[in-house]
Scaffold this motif. Structure first.
Motif, PDB file in Angstrom:
ATOM      1  N   GLU A 258       0.813  -1.218   0.000  1.00 15.03           N
ATOM      2  CA  GLU A 258       0.000   0.000   0.000  1.00 15.03           C
ATOM      3  C   GLU A 258       0.847   1.268   0.000  1.00 15.03           C
ATOM      4  O   GLU A 258       0.312   2.360   0.186  1.00 15.03           O
ATOM      5  CB  GLU A 258      -0.967   0.027   1.197  1.00 15.03           C
ATOM      6  CG  GLU A 258      -1.956  -1.126   1.240  1.00 15.03           C
ATOM      7  CD  GLU A 258      -2.831  -1.181  -0.018  1.00 15.03           C
ATOM      8  OE1 GLU A 258      -3.195  -0.103  -0.523  1.00 15.03           O
ATOM      9  OE2 GLU A 258      -3.105  -2.299  -0.484  1.00 15.03           O
ATOM     10  N   LYS A 263       1.432   8.910  -8.550  1.00 19.84           N
ATOM     11  CA  LYS A 263       0.045   9.289  -8.901  1.00 19.84           C
ATOM     12  C   LYS A 263       0.081   9.918 -10.309  1.00 19.84           C
ATOM     13  O   LYS A 263       0.691  10.952 -10.531  1.00 19.84           O
ATOM     14  CB  LYS A 263      -0.503  10.293  -7.890  1.00 19.84           C
ATOM     15  CG  LYS A 263      -1.932  10.740  -8.171  1.00 19.84           C
ATOM     16  CD  LYS A 263      -2.408  11.682  -7.102  1.00 19.84           C
ATOM     17  CE  LYS A 263      -3.778  12.275  -7.451  1.00 19.84           C
ATOM     18  NZ  LYS A 263      -4.823  11.301  -7.778  1.00 19.84           N
ATOM     19  N   THR A 278     -10.235   7.277 -17.265  1.00 23.72           N
ATOM     20  CA  THR A 278     -10.060   6.083 -16.422  1.00 23.72           C
ATOM     21  C   THR A 278      -8.692   5.480 -16.728  1.00 23.72           C
ATOM     22  O   THR A 278      -8.282   5.397 -17.889  1.00 23.72           O
ATOM     23  CB  THR A 278     -11.157   5.056 -16.703  1.00 23.72           C
ATOM     24  OG1 THR A 278     -12.443   5.679 -16.518  1.00 23.72           O
ATOM     25  CG2 THR A 278     -11.041   3.874 -15.768  1.00 23.72           C
ATOM     26  N   SER A 294      -0.579  -2.293  -7.961  1.00 19.07           N
ATOM     27  CA  SER A 294      -2.014  -2.088  -8.254  1.00 19.07           C
ATOM     28  C   SER A 294      -2.229  -0.625  -8.649  1.00 19.07           C
ATOM     29  O   SER A 294      -1.448   0.263  -8.284  1.00 19.07           O
ATOM     30  CB  SER A 294      -2.857  -2.441  -7.016  1.00 19.07           C
ATOM     31  OG  SER A 294      -2.563  -1.549  -5.947  1.00 19.07           O
ATOM     32  N   ILE A 295      -3.307  -0.357  -9.443  1.00 17.57           N
ATOM     33  CA  ILE A 295      -3.601   1.000  -9.910  1.00 17.57           C
ATOM     34  C   ILE A 295      -5.058   1.323  -9.610  1.00 17.57           C
ATOM     35  O   ILE A 295      -5.956   0.477  -9.748  1.00 17.57           O
ATOM     36  CB  ILE A 295      -3.298   1.147 -11.422  1.00 17.57           C
ATOM     37  CG1 ILE A 295      -3.441   2.610 -11.844  1.00 17.57           C
ATOM     38  CG2 ILE A 295      -4.165   0.220 -12.251  1.00 17.57           C
ATOM     39  CD1 ILE A 295      -2.951   2.878 -13.241  1.00 17.57           C
ATOM     40  N   ASN A 296      -5.244   2.518  -9.109  1.00 16.13           N
ATOM     41  CA  ASN A 296      -6.604   3.023  -8.877  1.00 16.13           C
ATOM     42  C   ASN A 296      -7.094   3.637 -10.183  1.00 16.13           C
ATOM     43  O   ASN A 296      -6.542   4.608 -10.672  1.00 16.13           O
ATOM     44  CB  ASN A 296      -6.591   4.059  -7.757  1.00 16.13           C
ATOM     45  CG  ASN A 296      -7.998   4.436  -7.320  1.00 16.13           C
ATOM     46  OD1 ASN A 296      -8.923   4.592  -8.151  1.00 16.13           O
ATOM     47  ND2 ASN A 296      -8.170   4.629  -6.005  1.00 16.13           N
ATOM     48  N   SER A 297      -8.121   3.037 -10.752  1.00 14.16           N
ATOM     49  CA  SER A 297      -8.591   3.485 -12.067  1.00 14.16           C
ATOM     50  C   SER A 297      -9.139   4.911 -12.046  1.00 14.16           C
ATOM     51  O   SER A 297      -9.128   5.598 -13.082  1.00 14.16           O
ATOM     52  CB  SER A 297      -9.672   2.527 -12.605  1.00 14.16           C
ATOM     53  OG  SER A 297     -10.776   2.457 -11.700  1.00 14.16           O
ATOM     54  N   ASP A 298      -9.619   5.385 -10.930  1.00 15.26           N
ATOM     55  CA  ASP A 298     -10.188   6.731 -10.883  1.00 15.26           C
ATOM     56  C   ASP A 298      -9.097   7.787 -10.602  1.00 15.26           C
ATOM     57  O   ASP A 298      -9.057   8.837 -11.257  1.00 15.26           O
ATOM     58  CB  ASP A 298     -11.271   6.808  -9.798  1.00 15.26           C
ATOM     59  CG  ASP A 298     -12.470   5.927 -10.138  1.00 15.26           C
ATOM     60  OD1 ASP A 298     -12.733   5.748 -11.342  1.00 15.26           O
ATOM     61  OD2 ASP A 298     -13.103   5.374  -9.195  1.00 15.26           O
ATOM     62  N   SER A 299      -8.229   7.504  -9.595  1.00 12.70           N
ATOM     63  CA  SER A 299      -7.243   8.518  -9.202  1.00 12.70           C
ATOM     64  C   SER A 299      -5.932   8.403  -9.955  1.00 12.70           C
ATOM     65  O   SER A 299      -5.125   9.335  -9.958  1.00 12.70           O
ATOM     66  CB  SER A 299      -6.988   8.433  -7.705  1.00 12.70           C
ATOM     67  OG  SER A 299      -6.420   7.165  -7.385  1.00 12.70           O
ATOM     68  N   GLU A 301      -3.542   6.396  -9.014  1.00  8.23           N
ATOM     69  CA  GLU A 301      -2.483   6.077  -8.046  1.00  8.23           C
ATOM     70  C   GLU A 301      -2.012   4.631  -8.218  1.00  8.23           C
ATOM     71  O   GLU A 301      -2.831   3.703  -8.260  1.00  8.23           O
ATOM     72  CB  GLU A 301      -2.982   6.279  -6.617  1.00  8.23           C
ATOM     73  CG  GLU A 301      -3.264   7.734  -6.268  1.00  8.23           C
ATOM     74  CD  GLU A 301      -3.761   7.885  -4.838  1.00  8.23           C
ATOM     75  OE1 GLU A 301      -4.060   6.826  -4.214  1.00  8.23           O
ATOM     76  OE2 GLU A 301      -3.833   9.006  -4.332  1.00  8.23           O
ATOM     77  N   LYS A 303       0.153   1.718  -6.413  1.00  7.09           N
ATOM     78  CA  LYS A 303       0.646   1.345  -5.093  1.00  7.09           C
ATOM     79  C   LYS A 303       1.286  -0.052  -5.136  1.00  7.09           C
ATOM     80  O   LYS A 303       1.044  -0.843  -6.048  1.00  7.09           O
ATOM     81  CB  LYS A 303      -0.484   1.353  -4.070  1.00  7.09           C
ATOM     82  CG  LYS A 303      -1.065   2.736  -3.801  1.00  7.09           C
ATOM     83  CD  LYS A 303      -2.127   2.682  -2.715  1.00  7.09           C
ATOM     84  CE  LYS A 303      -2.665   4.082  -2.397  1.00  7.09           C
ATOM     85  NZ  LYS A 303      -3.691   4.052  -1.337  1.00  7.09           N
ATOM     86  N   LYS A 305       1.740  -3.718  -4.172  1.00  2.00           N
ATOM     87  CA  LYS A 305       0.771  -4.764  -3.851  1.00  2.00           C
ATOM     88  C   LYS A 305       1.446  -6.015  -3.290  1.00  2.00           C
ATOM     89  O   LYS A 305       0.918  -6.651  -2.382  1.00  2.00           O
ATOM     90  CB  LYS A 305      -0.030  -5.096  -5.105  1.00  2.00           C
ATOM     91  CG  LYS A 305      -1.051  -6.202  -4.932  1.00  2.00           C
ATOM     92  CD  LYS A 305      -1.740  -6.481  -6.252  1.00  2.00           C
ATOM     93  CE  LYS A 305      -2.746  -7.622  -6.116  1.00  2.00           C
ATOM     94  NZ  LYS A 305      -3.399  -7.934  -7.411  1.00  2.00           N
TER      95      LYS A 305
END
Length: 937
Positions: A258, A263, A278, A294-299, A301, A303, A305
C-alpha cells in the motif's frame, strides 16, 4: 590462445567466439578458460593439468579432483590426459540469466600435500534464443479521426541472449497506412510506435493486419513475429494525454504494501464524458507486474501490492493506458519505470568444504585444515563480505580468491595441553547496519608420540627380608604417559646386567603390564646385601619412547645363623678345651677365651657369653666376660675348689629369636710347681677326660720376645725422631686432634696422618683412639616390619669378610678421647666383675673375634671407669709398653697382626706405685699372665 581482453574489433570478436579459449594465469594465480554454451559432451575446454604445472602421473595418487559449489556436473577432468572437458549441457540463460558475465568457478584440489587452485570458466553466449513476443497478437483501437503522424505504442520483443545476440531490429510488412518508429528511452530500452501515415477511413477498411518482425544481431540471425490487429474506431477527436510519456520512480526493496509509487495525471481536451479519464494497466503489462503493483482506475495512483525483492528483480516497466469515457473512447499512453534500490536484507552465507580433520599435533605451520566459501545476495557494499576467526587460537584465515578462505595452522599444537578447539568463523557484510553469520568448527588434535613415560621419582628404595619365598612381590613401578591411546600404553621391562657371575634376570623380574617387581629366588643377606637395578618403561608409539627408574633393593638380615665357635673347638665335633690353672692365681686371672663368630649382621651378630651353672655346683670360681668371652677367676683359688671343673659357656646372639651354641672348657687345678713352663690347649673328643699337654720349645719363646723387644725399640726410636724432626707438629704441641671414625659404609676410615698424637698436660705423649658413630634412625620395634636403615648405611666387602660376627659400627657406639667427648651408645662394662681391680671394657663389635674385639684391662690401683656410659681417657696395659692399633679389615676372616697401624705407646702404668712391696712375686706372675693374654689377643 590466451584470453586477454574484450572490446576488440568485430572480426577479432568473431574469431574468439568460434574458438575455445585456453587458460591464462592472471595476477591472482587463477586459470581462466572459456567455452560456448550448448557445447556437446566431451568438448575440449583446456589442458588444466599442464597449465597448473602438474605431472599426469601424480593426478591419481594425489587425489586430483574438481569441485564446484553449484555446477559440479557441468565440467569434468580426464585424469588420464589432464584435459578439462564439457560433461553436460551448459545453458547460459539458465545459468546466469541476462547477466553480462557468466562464469563457472571451479576448485581444483590435490591431497598429499594439500593444494587448492581456482579456475574460472567463462560461458560464452551463442545466438540460440530467437526474439520472442509476449503475445502472438496485439490489438490496437485507433479512431478514424486520428490525424496523420499520430503515434501508437507497440510492445517489443525480448531476447534471452546478451550482447550482439540480443540487439533487436524491428520492421513491419509494407503497407500504405502505418510505419514503424523505433526509439531508445532513458533506460536504454527500445520504444516501438506505429506512426499513422495517412488518415484512416473506417467505412473503407475497418480492420488492418500488420506483421511486426523482430530480428536479432546474431550469426545466423533469428527472428520473431507478432500479429498487429488494428481496429478503426469511429468518432473521438482528442485522446487523453499524460504530462510526460515516461515516469521514472526509485524505491527501496522490501517496501511495505500500500505504499504509493506514483500518482498519474492525464488530461483530455474534450468536454463532458469524453473528458472523464479512467486508468488501466496496459495489455502489455505482465501478470508478474500486476502481482507487485495495483492501480486506482479513478485517481491514477499506483501502489505496492506484493513483496519487492531487489535480488529477484530490480526494474519494473509498467505501461499505463488513460481512457476517456466517450462512446468511442480514446486512449492515452505512458510508461512508469520503477527501479528498486538494494537494502542490506540478506545475511552472508558460509559453506565449509574439504575438512582435513583431525590434525596431528606435529603438523607444520601453514597446513590447510578447511576451505570456506562465503556469499551474500545483496549488491554493492551490502554484498561485500569479510571473514574473521575466534581470537587466541593457533589458526588463521587466509583469503585465497574473492570470497574464498582457507583455514590454516598458525602456531604449534600440543594435544597434551589442548586436545580440541571449537572455532567460530564469522562472516560480516559491509552494509549499514551490517549483517553477519557464524559457523562453528570443532578441530580435533590427533596425538603424536612426543612424550616418554615418566616415573614419579627417579629412584626407589625397597626393603625385603632375606629368605623370601620365590616369586615374592616386593614393589610395583608405575610410569605415566600423557599421550593418548597406544602412545600412552606403557610396558615395563628389566634393564639386563650382570650381578657377579649371574644375570640380573635370575634374581628379579618385572611384569610387562602391571609393573610388579618379583624376586625369583630366596635372597641371602650374607651373600647379597644390596641389589641395584633399573626398570625401563616404554610406550607403544612409533617410534617408542621410554625412560628408566632405579630400584635399590636392600636385603634385610634375619637371624638365620647361629654363632659358630673358633679356635681350638672343632666345628660340629662337640669337643672340649682343656686348661691347666695353678691354684696360686689370684682373682681376675684369665684362664681361657671363647671365640665365636656369627654370619649375620647388626644385632643378629652381636654375641654375648654366659657361663651356665652346673648341677650340684653351688658357686663356681670362674666367670666369663659378657662380650669378650674371657674366662677368668672370680677369687683366689683355694683347697676348697674342686681340682677338676667342667665349664659350659653359652654363646648367644641378640636376634629375635636368639640363636645359641655352647662351648665346653675343662679346667684342671694344679699346684704351682706342677704347672709346666709352657703348655697348649688341645681339643679332645667327647669321650676324652683330659687334654694332652704338649711341650713348647723354650727357644721359640725367647726368639719371639727378642723380636718383640727389637720392634718396640725401633718404634721408640722412630717416634723420637719424628718428635725432634717436626717440632711444630710434635706430639706435645697444641693442635686439633684428628678423629678416627667409622665410615658411613661400615669400614674404618682415618686421616692421611696415620699416627695420631694427643698431648695431655705436661706428661709424655700418649695415643687416644676416638671412634664416632652416625646417628641411627628411630623406627618402630616390630618383628613384622623390617627396620629401615639409614640411607647412608652400607657394608663394605672387606668388613663383611673380616668381621662376620661384628655389629655394624652404626650400632657399636663410640670411644671418646677425653672428657666431654660423645657419649657411648652401647653397654661397655661387663657386670660379671664387681672387683675394682679387674675392670673390662668391651664393645659389642665382633664379639668373640680376637682381632676385632678390643679389651682394655686395668691392673690394681688403676681408676675404675665411670660407668656404662663412659670410657676412661687413657688405656694403660701394665707390664710392658702397650701398642693399641687399628687396622683395615682384610678380605678374609683371618686377622694378620702385621696389618695393624701403630698409633704410639702408652705412658708407664701406675700399677707399681700402688702395689705393695711384699707382693712383688705376685705382681710378676700377673705381668706374665697379662703378656700371655696380649699375645692371645
Amino acid at each position: 590462445m590466451l584470453y586477454s581482453q574484450r572490446g576488440s574489433p568485430g572480426s577479432w570478436r568473431l574469431l574468439l567466439s568460434l574458438l575455445i579459449l585456453p587458460a591464462c594465469k592472471n595476477g591472482s594465480g587463477q586459470l581462466h578458460y572459456s567455452v560456448p554454451e550448448e557445447a556437446k559432451h566431451g568438448t575440449f575446454v583446456g589442458r588444466i593439468a599442464q597449465d597448473l604445472g602438474l605431472e599426469l602421473a601424480e593426478l591419481v595418487p594425489r587425489l586430483f579432483r574438481v569441485a564446484s559449489k553449484d555446477h559440479r556436473e557441468l565440467l569434468e577432468v580426464n585424469l588420464q590426459n589432464g584435459i578439462l572437458f564439457v560433461n553436460s549441457r551448459i545453458d547460459r540463460e539458465k545459468l546466469c540469466g541476462r547477466n553480462t558475465e557468466c562464469n563457472v568457478h571451479l576448485e581444483v584440489i590435490l591431497d598429499q600435500p594439500l593444494q587448492v587452485y581456482h579456475v574460472e570458466v567463462e560461458v560464452r553466449d551463442i545466438n540460440d534464443n530467437p526474439p520472442r513476443f509476449s503475445r502472438s497478437e496485439q490489438r490496437l483501437n485507433i479512431l478514424e479521426s486520428r490525424m496523420p503522424d499520430s503515434r501508437f505504442p507497440v510492445e517489443g520483443a525480448s531476447d534471452l541472449d546478451i550482447g550482439v545476440n540480443a540487439e533487436l531490429r524491428y520492421k513491419v510488412n509494407p503497407n500504405e497506412y502505418f510505419d514503424l518508429d523505433v526509439k531508445r528511452n532513458e533506460g536504454e530500452t527500445k520504444v516501438l510506435e506505429l506512426v499513422l501515415k495517412k488518415p484512416l477511413d473506417r467505412e473503407e477498411t475497418q480492420e488492418h493486419r500488420l506483421l511486426l518482425i523482430a530480428t536479432d544481431g546474431g550469426k545466423p540471425e533469428l527472428t520473431g513475429t507478432v500479429q498487429l490487429l488494428i481496429n478503426v474506431l469511429d468518432a473521438n477527436d482528442n485522446a487523453p494525454e499524460f504530462d510526460k510519456p515516461i515516469y521514472n520512480v526509485k524505491m527501496l526493496e522490501n517496501t511495505p504494501n500500500e505504499t504509493l509509487v506514483i500518482k498519474l495525471n492525464a488530461s483530455d481536451a474534450d468536454e463532458g464524458s469524453n473528458k472523464e479519464i479512467t486508468y488501466f494497466f496496459s495489455n502489455l503489462v505482465s501478470d508478474d507486474v500486476k502481482s507487485k503493483f495495483s492501480i486506482n482506475s479513478d485517481s491514477g495512483e499506483i501502489k505496492v501490492k506484493g513483496e519487492l525483492d531487489y535480488e529477484d528483480c530490480n526494474l519494473y516497466e509498467i505501461n499505463i493506458d488513460a481512457v476517456d469515457r466517450s462512446t468511442f473512447p480514446l486512449t492515452g499512453h505512458c510508461k512508469v519505470i520503477v527501479k528498486l534500490l538494494d537494502v542490506n536484507d540478506n545475511s552472508p552465507e558460509m559453506a565449509i568444504t574439504s575438512l582435513f580433520l583431525p590434525i596431528k599435533e606435529d603438523a607444520p605451520l601453514g597446513t590447510v585444515i578447511a576451505l570456506i566459501s562465503v556469499s551474500d545476495r545483496d549488491s554493492g557494499s551490502n554484498g561485500q563480505v569479510t571473514c574473521s576467526l575466534t581470537s587466541h587460537v593457533p589458526f588463521k584465515l587466509m583469503s585465497t580468491f574473492k570470497n574464498y578462505y582457507s583455514l590454516v595452522l598458525d602456531s604449534a599444537l600440543d594435544r597434551e595441553s589442548i586436545s580440541e578447539y571449537e572455532l567460530v568463523v564469522t562472516a560480516r557484510d559491509g552494509g549499514s547496519p551490517s549483517l553477519w553469520a557464524t559457523a562453528s568448527l570443532l578441530v580435533e588434535v590427533a596425538d603424536v608420540n612426543d612424550n616418554a613415560p615418566v616415573f614419579a621419582q627417579p629412584e626407589y628404595t625397597v626393603f625385603v627380608k632375606e629368605n623370601n619365598p620365590p616369586g615374592y612381590h616386593v614393589f610395583t613401578v608405575s610410569a605415566h604417559d600423557v599421550d593418548a591411546q597406544e602412545n600412552a600404553l606403557v610396558s615395563y621391562s628389566l634393564v639386563e646386567r650382570r650381578v657377579g657371575e649371574r644375570a640380573l634376570s635370575s634374581y628379579v623380574s618385572v611384569h610387562a603390564e602391571s609393573g610388579k617387581v618379583y624376586v625369583l629366588q630366596p635372597l641371602d643377606h650374607e651373600e647379597l646385601e644390596l641389589l641395584q637395578f633399573q626398570v625401563s618403561a616404554r610406550d607403544s608409539g612409533v617410534p617408542p619412547l621410554g625412560s628408566n627408574v632405579t630400584l635399590q633393593l636392600f636385603v634385610l638380615d634375619e637371624n638365620d645363623n647361629a654363632p659358630a665357635l673358633l679356635g681350638p673347638w672343632q666345628q660340629g665335633a662337640g669337643g672340649a678345651v682343656s686348661e691347666l690353672v695353678p691354684r696360686s692365681v689370684g682373682a681376675g686371672h684369665v684362664v681361657a677365651k671363647v671365640r665365636a663368630v656369627d654370619a649375620d649382621s647388626g644385632y643378629n651378630a652381636w654375641l654375648s657369653y654366659e657361663l651356665l651353672p652346673l648341677v650340684g655346683v653351688a658357686r663356681s670360681p670362674f666367670r666369663v666376660g659378657q662380650y669378650t668371652g674371657e674366662i677368668s677367676t672370680t677369687h683366689t683359688l683355694d683347697e676348697a675348689d674342686a681340682p677338676r671343673q667342667s665349664l659350659l659357656v653359652l654363646v648367644k646372639d641378640h636376634g629375635e629369636p636368639a640363636l645359641t651354641t655352647t662351648a665346653t672348657v675343662l679346667v684342671s687345678l694344679v699346684e704351682s710347681g706342677q704347672v709346666p713352663k709352657s703348655y697348649s690347649r688341645v681339643s679332645v673328643g667327647a669321650g676324652s677326660q683330659e687334654a694332652a699337654v704338649v711341650d713348647v720349645n723354650v727357644y721359640l719363646i725367647i726368639a719371639i720376645c727378642a723380636v718383640s723387644s727389637l720392634l718396640v725399640l725401633t718404634l721408640l726410636l722412630y717416634t723420637a725422631f719424628r718428635c725432634s724432626a717436626t717440632p711444630t707438629e710434635g706430639p706435645c704441641k697444641p693442635g686439633k686432634p684428628t678423629l678416627v671414625c667409622s665410615s658411613a659404609v661400615g669400614s674404618w676410615s682415618y686421616s692421611q696422618q696415620r699416627r695420631q698424637r694427643v698431648c695431655s698436660g705436661e706428661g709424655p705423649p700418649k695415643t687416644d683412639l676416638m671412634a664416632f658413630s652416625p646417628s641411627l634412625p628411630q623406627g618402630p620395634n616390630s618383628t613384622d616390619t623390617p627396620r629401615q636403615p639409614n640411607p647412608d648405611w652400607r657394608y663394605s666387602a672387606s668388613l663383611r669378610a673380616g668381621m662376620h660376627s661384628s655389629v655394624h659400627l652404626e650400632e657399636a657406639g663410640i670411644l671418646r678421647a677425653g672428657p666431654g667427648g660423645p657419649d657411648q651408645q652401647w653397654p661397655t662394662v661387663s657386670s660379671a666383675t664387681p672387683e675394682p681391680e679387674a675392670g673390662e671394657v668391651s664393645p659389642p663389635v665382633g664379639a668373640g673375634v680376637n682381632s676385632n674385639s678390643w679389651t682394655f684391662k686395668y691392673g690394681p690401683g688403676n681408676p675404675k671407669q665411670s660407668g656404662p656410659g663412659e670410657l676412661p681417657d687413657k688405656f694403660i696395659i701394665p707390664g710392658s709398653p702397650a701398642i693399641i692399633s687399628i687396622r683395615q679389615e682384610p678380605t678374609n676372616s683371618q686377622i694378620d697382626k702385621s696389618d695393624f697401624i701403630t698409633f704410639g705407646k702408652k705412658e708407664e702404668t701406675k700399677k707399681k706405685k700402688k702395689k705393695k712391696k711384699g707382693n712383688k712375686t705376685q705382681e710378676k706372675k700377673e705381668k706374665g699372665n697379662s703378656t700371655t693374654d696380649n699375645s692371645d689377643q
